[in-house]
Design an enzyme around this catalytic site. Structure first.
Site, PDB file in Angstrom:
ATOM      1  N   TYR A   1      -1.635  11.126   2.639  1.00  0.00           N
ATOM      2  CA  TYR A   1      -2.596  11.484   1.403  1.00  0.00           C
ATOM      3  C   TYR A   1      -2.462  13.073   1.042  1.00  0.00           C
ATOM      4  O   TYR A   1      -2.680  13.398  -0.149  1.00  0.00           O
ATOM      5  CB  TYR A   1      -3.911  11.019   1.554  1.00  0.00           C
ATOM      6  CG  TYR A   1      -3.997   9.661   1.759  1.00  0.00           C
ATOM      7  CD1 TYR A   1      -4.084   8.893   0.410  1.00  0.00           C
ATOM      8  CD2 TYR A   1      -3.824   8.742   2.882  1.00  0.00           C
ATOM      9  CE1 TYR A   1      -4.186   7.530   0.529  1.00  0.00           C
ATOM     10  CE2 TYR A   1      -4.022   7.412   2.942  1.00  0.00           C
ATOM     11  CZ  TYR A   1      -4.503   6.824   1.764  1.00  0.00           C
ATOM     12  OH  TYR A   1      -4.199   5.305   1.576  1.00  0.00           O
TER      13      TYR A   1
ATOM     14  N   ASP B   1       1.010  -1.337   0.192  1.00  0.00           N
ATOM     15  CA  ASP B   1       0.089  -0.108  -0.155  1.00  0.00           C
ATOM     16  C   ASP B   1       0.840   1.209   0.038  1.00  0.00           C
ATOM     17  O   ASP B   1       1.845   1.423  -0.775  1.00  0.00           O
ATOM     18  CB  ASP B   1      -0.866  -0.059   1.038  1.00  0.00           C
ATOM     19  CG  ASP B   1      -1.885   0.931   1.204  1.00  0.00           C
ATOM     20  OD1 ASP B   1      -3.013   0.972   0.304  1.00  0.00           O
ATOM     21  OD2 ASP B   1      -1.906   1.897   1.823  1.00  0.00           O
TER      22      ASP B   1
ATOM     23  N   HIS C   1      -6.932  -6.785  -0.407  1.00  0.00           N
ATOM     24  CA  HIS C   1      -5.865  -5.697  -0.437  1.00  0.00           C
ATOM     25  C   HIS C   1      -4.894  -5.828   0.497  1.00  0.00           C
ATOM     26  O   HIS C   1      -3.821  -5.588   0.358  1.00  0.00           O
ATOM     27  CB  HIS C   1      -6.468  -4.581  -0.310  1.00  0.00           C
ATOM     28  CG  HIS C   1      -5.647  -3.316  -0.376  1.00  0.00           C
ATOM     29  ND1 HIS C   1      -5.154  -2.858  -1.375  1.00  0.00           N
ATOM     30  CD2 HIS C   1      -5.106  -2.584   0.935  1.00  0.00           C
ATOM     31  CE1 HIS C   1      -4.228  -1.696  -1.015  1.00  0.00           C
ATOM     32  NE2 HIS C   1      -4.197  -1.520   0.216  1.00  0.00           N
TER      33      HIS C   1
END
Length: 369
Positions: free
Chosen positions: A285, A173, A340
């Site tokens: 982010y 990730d 994921h």
């Protein structure tokens, strides 16, 4: 006349560039507004229609026993001189053996690599780091301190502090994004690169701009650009959204693999509930749009890309496209039924594939630095 034409052409190029930049940021923040509106509607629905919603959450003060499992390794700390930050990591395996460094993703911490720490400590010095802003590592308050340069320097400084000049780098990730970029900027420090469910940054950027389906799947990235509001939405009802992220049928761990136990889930909530940690995690982010469009460089290290077939956040088609950015040996394995979080719900398969990749080409005799 020639000078006038030259100046006119230069002005046109500059104007075109500024329009493209404006359009780029207009798209980003316009989508942020849309995502915010959707989040507000959800919040209104929970408050008005389901009045049981509470804005309270619990800060876990006592770590679950699984975080102190001695079979995973020893808890260590290092303060990096250049940044002044203190980093926490868990290490196992003999000192002096080749270094295998693990970088976790969002919203995880070192514990996401528990199955790999046990598996590879027999032949490696395995180290799972709490990235800046996570777990027991320091949490810088400024959003700017989570920029690309700082994140890459963290990895470089940690490798050198551990006494190595190169490593086998494993990332998942967000940790995968940093691993890709570290291999690009410091190719001499990466013996082999292993990435789980994270495409090359250029692939992600290009694919998202061309495919509305991936843009929808990535809508949370735009929502996370807002200050404070994402923290509220992720923490209300005692981190209900985060619990769902790890346990729901659409996004969670273990639909066809190992389920996340209650104690393991509490370990994640313990780490994320500490003051500032949720903001630290989201700050990754909040810097992402400043550098992703600029990454157009190939990776020189041998690369293993592992991909969970039922990843709810990323289109599988991106995995194969990563081949275009690899100048060395590239192996891609799609793991059937894996989510994921594939290193946690399919650890046996993941570990076997990693061993196979490590034995390819150079062989074990060249593990050492």
């Amino acid at each position: 006349m020639a000078r006038l034409l030259h100046n006119l052409l230069l002005l046109t190029v500059r104007l075109t560039f500024k329009i493209r930049v404006f359009g780029y940021w207009f798209l980003i923040y316009g989508y942020c507004v849309i995502c915010t509106g959707i989040a507000l509607l959800k919040l209104w629905w929970n408050i008005i229609i389901r009045p049981s919603t509470t804005f309270q959450w619990t800060i876990r003060e006592t770590p679950p026993a699984c975080l102190n499992d001695t079979s995973l390794g020893t808890h260590c700390y290092v303060r990096i001189k250049e940044s002044g930050l203190r980093f926490h990591y868990v290490a196992a395996g003999e000192r002096g053996k080749p270094l295998m460094l693990f970088l976790h993703g969002f919203p995880e911490f070192w514990f996401s690599w528990r199955h790999q720490l046990r598996e590879f400590k027999s032949e490696f010095r395995v180290v799972a780091v709490d990235m800046r802003g996570y777990g027991e590592s320091d949490v810088p308050p400024s959003t700017d301190t989570y920029s690309l340069d700082y994140l890459l320097t963290d990895v470089k400084d940690i490798v050198e502090y551990l006494g190595y000049n190169r490593c086998f780098l494993v990332g998942h990730d967000w940790g995968g994004t940093i691993a890709w970029l570290f291999a690009i900027h410091y190719p001499e420090m990466v013996t082999k690169l292993i990435v789980l469910n994270c495409p090359h940054p250029s692939v992600f950027t290009d694919y998202t701009l061309r495919h509305p389906s991936q843009l929808l799947k990535s809508s949370y990235i735009f929502f996370f650009q807002l200050p404070r509001f994402p923290e509220l939405m992720l923490s209300i009802n005692d981190f209900k959204a985060l619990k769902s992220l790890f346990t729901s049928r659409s996004t969670g761990i273990g639909r066809k693999g190992r389920w996340l136990t209650n104690e393991e889930l509490e370990a994640y909530l313990y780490a994320l509930s500490q003051p500032g940690n949720l903001t630290g995690a989201l700050n990754y982010y909040r810097n992402v749009f400043s550098f992703l469009p600029l990454i157009q460089t190939e990776v020189r290290s041998p690369v293993l890309l592992l991909w969970g077939e039922r990843d709810a956040f990323l289109e599988q088609e991106m995995a194969e496209t990563c081949r275009l950015y690899i100048r060395n040996h590239f192996r891609l394995n799609i793991i059937s039924g894996a989510s994921h979080w594939l290193q946690q719900d399919q650890p046996d398969i993941v570990n076997t594939l990693i061993w196979t990749f490590l034995k390819e080409g150079e062989g074990r005799k060249n593990y050492r630095n």
